[in-house]
Scaffold this motif. Structure first.
Motif, PDB file in Angstrom:
ATOM      1  N   LEU A 183      -5.987   5.456   0.012  1.00  0.00           N
ATOM      2  CA  LEU A 183      -4.865   4.628   0.457  1.00  0.00           C
ATOM      3  C   LEU A 183      -4.417   5.000   1.869  1.00  0.00           C
ATOM      4  N   CYS A 184      -4.497   6.283   2.220  1.00  0.00           N
ATOM      5  CA  CYS A 184      -4.131   6.708   3.559  1.00  0.00           C
ATOM      6  C   CYS A 184      -5.087   6.110   4.590  1.00  0.00           C
ATOM      7  N   LEU A 217       1.726   6.839  -6.708  1.00  0.00           N
ATOM      8  CA  LEU A 217       0.690   7.825  -7.030  1.00  0.00           C
ATOM      9  C   LEU A 217       1.191   9.242  -6.767  1.00  0.00           C
ATOM     10  N   ALA A 218       1.987   9.409  -5.705  1.00  0.00           N
ATOM     11  CA  ALA A 218       2.564  10.729  -5.438  1.00  0.00           C
ATOM     12  C   ALA A 218       3.505  11.147  -6.561  1.00  0.00           C
ATOM     13  N   GLU A 268      -4.306   2.425   4.876  1.00  0.00           N
ATOM     14  CA  GLU A 268      -3.084   2.191   5.644  1.00  0.00           C
ATOM     15  C   GLU A 268      -3.324   2.368   7.139  1.00  0.00           C
ATOM     16  N   VAL A 326       0.833  -1.206   0.000  1.00  0.00           N
ATOM     17  CA  VAL A 326       0.000   0.000   0.000  1.00  0.00           C
ATOM     18  C   VAL A 326       0.866   1.254   0.000  1.00  0.00           C
ATOM     19  N   GLU A 327       1.940   1.273   0.802  1.00  0.00           N
ATOM     20  CA  GLU A 327       2.811   2.449   0.855  1.00  0.00           C
ATOM     21  C   GLU A 327       3.552   2.658  -0.463  1.00  0.00           C
ATOM     22  N   GLN A 338      -5.057   9.003  -3.134  1.00  0.00           N
ATOM     23  CA  GLN A 338      -4.138   9.103  -2.016  1.00  0.00           C
ATOM     24  C   GLN A 338      -4.882   9.076  -0.681  1.00  0.00           C
ATOM     25  N   CYS A 339      -6.025   9.750  -0.618  1.00  0.00           N
ATOM     26  CA  CYS A 339      -6.826   9.749   0.618  1.00  0.00           C
ATOM     27  C   CYS A 339      -7.338   8.348   0.923  1.00  0.00           C
ATOM     28  N   SER A 353       1.101   4.123  -2.842  1.00  0.00           N
ATOM     29  CA  SER A 353       0.896   5.527  -2.482  1.00  0.00           C
ATOM     30  C   SER A 353       2.062   6.390  -2.963  1.00  0.00           C
ATOM     31  N   SER A 354       3.283   5.893  -2.836  1.00  0.00           N
ATOM     32  CA  SER A 354       4.453   6.640  -3.316  1.00  0.00           C
ATOM     33  C   SER A 354       4.423   6.788  -4.832  1.00  0.00           C
ATOM     34  N   CYS A 412      -5.353  12.771  -5.941  1.00  0.00           N
ATOM     35  CA  CYS A 412      -5.507  13.191  -4.547  1.00  0.00           C
ATOM     36  C   CYS A 412      -6.544  12.329  -3.831  1.00  0.00           C
TER      37      CYS A 412
END
Length: 480
Positions: free
Chosen positions: A473-474, A447-448, A477, A440-441, A470-471, A444-445, A467
């Motif tokens: 996935l956050c 996607l960033a 996590e 997942v991290e 990202q929300c 997320s990286s 964005c």
């Protein structure tokens, strides 16, 4: 095993010094002997002086510092060395810096002359050589050294505004845009390596000490309830105080003679005060509803503190975790720093104002980029595995202590026993759970990274969608 093989391959073929030192327009690394690669020996020239907004510059022995005269418009730093305008009596260039002797190794075809670089002081900015900051020459200016790069000082930019008729704003903006377009791999790993002392000092050591002191303080009676309820009431008092200050200030604004604030400003401050009171009241209601849950949580933490009293060695689990993570990160950073230098030097040709400018920079093929992402995934997986294993060990020890009939017989040996059992029976659980979190991290990286590229090209819709992802996935996590 795969990460170790990748790291050894990077150690054998890469050179971390390339990552930490700047590179000139012709592919020479400042501060290194490049003769074995057909370049120039830059051992005595460790700093990079940018000659244009592409940040393609030349290696110098030190960054020019000129506190009295911040700009010398009659002396130019060029791809072929220092060019001094005829009849120029200034001796600044001889005293403040020295440019490496590129000689026959320079692959650049242009050299400064009076006609190409300095027809006159008023026409020099638009000349072929300087080319409004996109050429092969630039004024000698006052700079400051940052990570072996010579950065134009603020005073020099202000003085250049008079010389270039307002081009100083363009100078700063262009350099920022070029910095945003640098390689993600090299920039990421360079930032990690450069800030390594802050990461270890604050991210690991300081946090470990604070955590250790907090755990030790839990043993003191009444500390935990005072800390919890004190934090809650302090937050309530903060909202109430902010609201009260906003209302008093709005009254004083209304009574001003003459009026210095508009009605909209007074109304906004009044609304802000009511909103602060409302948030404080909402928080108070939440505390009243959840007061039993809060008391239960305090009770659980008290039991955990009693377990720490019976098994004081538990307080060293975070220290062991921190030591394991630091040891891994040191090795990982060495692998990453060398991997980031496995790119290939390729010539880049850009055209601006009918002038074709050629310089070299690192380009990474797909295999290096995939390896970098895999190395980042290994970082997430290993660190999460170390954290998960420590949590399993601590949870097992406290659970056995809590459900034991005779707690007087339980001591530090229980922690050692739980450590052995965690290693033998639960490493698979920790590895699988940390694998999911690492995946997942990593996503997320990635996607960033895509979001950053979307910002560069101005894709508003794509940026908004990223964005939102990202929300999601956050939240995922945090749930895990």
């Amino acid at each position: 095993a795969a990460m170790t093989w990748l790291g050894l391959f990077a150690l054998r073929n890469g050179d971390y010094r390339v990552l930490l030192s700047p590179m000139d327009y012709n592919g020479n690394v400042c501060g290194m002997n490049n003769s074995q690669h057909g370049g120039v020996d830059m051992t005595e020239y460790q700093y990079l002086y940018p000659v244009n907004f592409y940040l393609a510059g030349v290696c110098v022995n030190e960054c020019p510092t000129m506190p009295n005269q911040t700009v010398d418009p009659f002396t130019l730093i060029t791809y072929s060395g220092i060019y001094s305008v005829r009849n120029n009596t200034s001796s600044l260039s001889k005293n403040v810096t020295k440019v490496a002797d590129y000689g026959g190794n320079s692959s650049y075809e242009y050299e400064c002359t009076q006609e190409t670089c300095f027809p006159s002081i008023l026409e020099s900015w638009d000349s072929e050589g300087i080319n409004k900051g996109y050429g092969y020459a630039f004024y000698l200016v006052d700079t400051t050294s940052y990570l072996k790069h010579c950065i134009i000082s603020g005073k020099a930019v202000s003085e250049m505004r008079d010389i270039t008729f307002g081009a100083a704003d363009e100078i700063q903006g262009s350099i920022i845009d070029v910095k945003k377009s640098t390689s993600m791999i090299q920039e990421f790993y360079a930032d990690i390596y450069t800030s390594r002392m802050y990461i270890f000092g604050f991210g690991f050591c300081l946090s470990t000490v604070i955590g250790f002191l907090f755990l030790s303080g839990l043993r003191i009676p009444c500390i935990l309830p005072v800390f919890v309820w004190g934090s809650i009431f302090a937050t309530l008092a903060m909202f109430g105080g902010i609201g009260y200050y906003a209302r008093i200030e709005s009254f004083s604004w209304q009574a001003e003679e003459p009026q210095r604030h508009t009605e909209n400003e007074i109304f906004a401050l009044t609304v802000f005060g009511y909103v602060s009171w409302s948030l404080g009241g909402l928080l108070l209601l939440i505390v009243l509803v959840l007061r039993r849950r809060i008391m239960l949580t305090i009770g659980l933490v008290k039991e955990a503190s009693r377990a720490l009293s019976s098994m004081p060695i538990l307080t060293f689990i975070p220290v062991l975790q921190c030591g394991a993570i630091v040891s891994f990160v040191l090795i990982w950073m060495i692998y990453a720093a060398n991997l980031a230098t496995l790119g290939e030097l390729k010539p880049v040709t850009l055209e601006m104002n009918n002038l074709r400018l050629t310089f070299r920079r690192y380009e990474y093929d797909n295999s290096i980029q995939y390896s970098a992402w895999y190395l980042l995934f290994c970082f997430f997986w290993t660190t999460q595995f170390i954290l998960a294993l420590g949590e399993i060990m601590a949870a097992m020890a406290i659970a056995k202590w809590y459900f034991s009939r005779d707690r007087s017989k339980i001591g530090n040996f229980m922690v050692v026993s739980c450590f052995c059992q965690s290693i033998v029976y639960h490493t698979g659980t920790a590895a699988f759970g940390s694998l999911i979190i690492a995946a997942v991290e990593t996503i997320s990286s990635f996607l960033a990274y895509i979001q950053r590229r979307a910002q560069r090209i101005g894709g508003r819709v794509a940026e908004t969608i990223l964005c939102c992802l990202q929300c999601v996935l956050c939240c995922l996590e945090n749930f895990m």
